[in-house]
Design an enzyme around this catalytic site. Sequence first.
Site, PDB file in Angstrom:
ATOM      1  N   LYS A  87      18.590  58.412  29.973  1.00  0.00           N
ATOM      2  CA  LYS A  87      19.985  58.022  30.193  1.00  0.00           C
ATOM      3  C   LYS A  87      20.873  59.234  29.894  1.00  0.00           C
ATOM      4  O   LYS A  87      20.836  59.797  28.795  1.00  0.00           O
ATOM      5  CB  LYS A  87      20.326  56.862  29.268  1.00  0.00           C
TER       6      LYS A  87
HETATM    7  O1  G3P Z   1      25.275  49.026  28.975  1.00  0.00           O
HETATM    8  C1  G3P Z   1      26.499  49.491  28.479  1.00  0.00           C
HETATM    9  C2  G3P Z   1      26.921  48.648  27.359  1.00  0.00           C
HETATM   10  O2  G3P Z   1      26.084  48.806  26.253  1.00  0.00           O
HETATM   11  C3  G3P Z   1      28.336  48.676  27.007  1.00  0.00           C
HETATM   12  O3  G3P Z   1      28.646  47.370  26.755  1.00  0.00           O
HETATM   13  O4  G3P Z   1      29.935  45.542  25.831  1.00  0.00           O
HETATM   14  O5  G3P Z   1      29.896  47.801  24.670  1.00  0.00           O
HETATM   15  O6  G3P Z   1      31.123  47.490  26.809  1.00  0.00           O
HETATM   16  P1  G3P Z   1      29.984  47.031  25.970  1.00  0.00           P
END
Ligand code: G3P
Length: 218
Positions: A87
């Site tokens: 990643k």
């Molecule tokens: O896959 C990306 C993710 O981990 C971000 O999610 O909910 O932190 O915006 P969030």
Amino acid sequence: MKFFIDTANLKEIKEAYELGVLDGVTTNPSLMAKEGITGKDNIMSHYKAICDIVDGDVSAEVVSVDFEGMIREGEELVEIDDKIVVKIPMIKEGVKALKYFSQKGIRTNCTLIFSAGQALLAAKAGATYVSPFIGRLDDISTDGIGLIEQIITIYRNYGFETQVLAASVRHPMHIIQCAEVGADVMTGPLSAMEQLLKHPLTDIGLEKFLADYAKGNS
Ligand code: G3P
């Protein structure tokens, strides 16, 4: 549409895998920290533990922001297991790293995508997946699903093989909308996947079926 779980929590990964609908896992440094996994050695062995549970791609994020560092880290990460996808953040050095890994046949997931232009660059550099963060766009009153649709159109126009991995999915409607617009993959929490199966009429219907069966057998 493939279902990835967005967590570093082994219990939740096992639960999603046992449900039978899990195609892979995505992680990031914040998700690792949330589980208390810190330090390079612990992080590397945690990736191995994740790979041992699932049958599918496991995204492992580099933390370097220079080209050489990303290459060094990525090459170490893919040694952990064949399931590892490197990643890489959408920055200038990251684009160069995507190209490098693509030429070496190493799979990548370009993360922190917030615009169609970034997704176009990542695809041109040969990313295996791009991760537009739909929840974080919605948070700032911008249409996350609209971005997924836009990227899919661009990729179709030119036959890019990069898969659109909708990330930052927060709830079941996000999953349904991703499926409607044709995202290749969505990654989200276990709770959002489990909420897909819930419907009050299912519960009421089952209760009645079981009650009627019991009547006939008492
Ligand atoms: O896959 C990306 C993710 O981990 C971000 O999610 O909910 O932190 O915006 P969030």
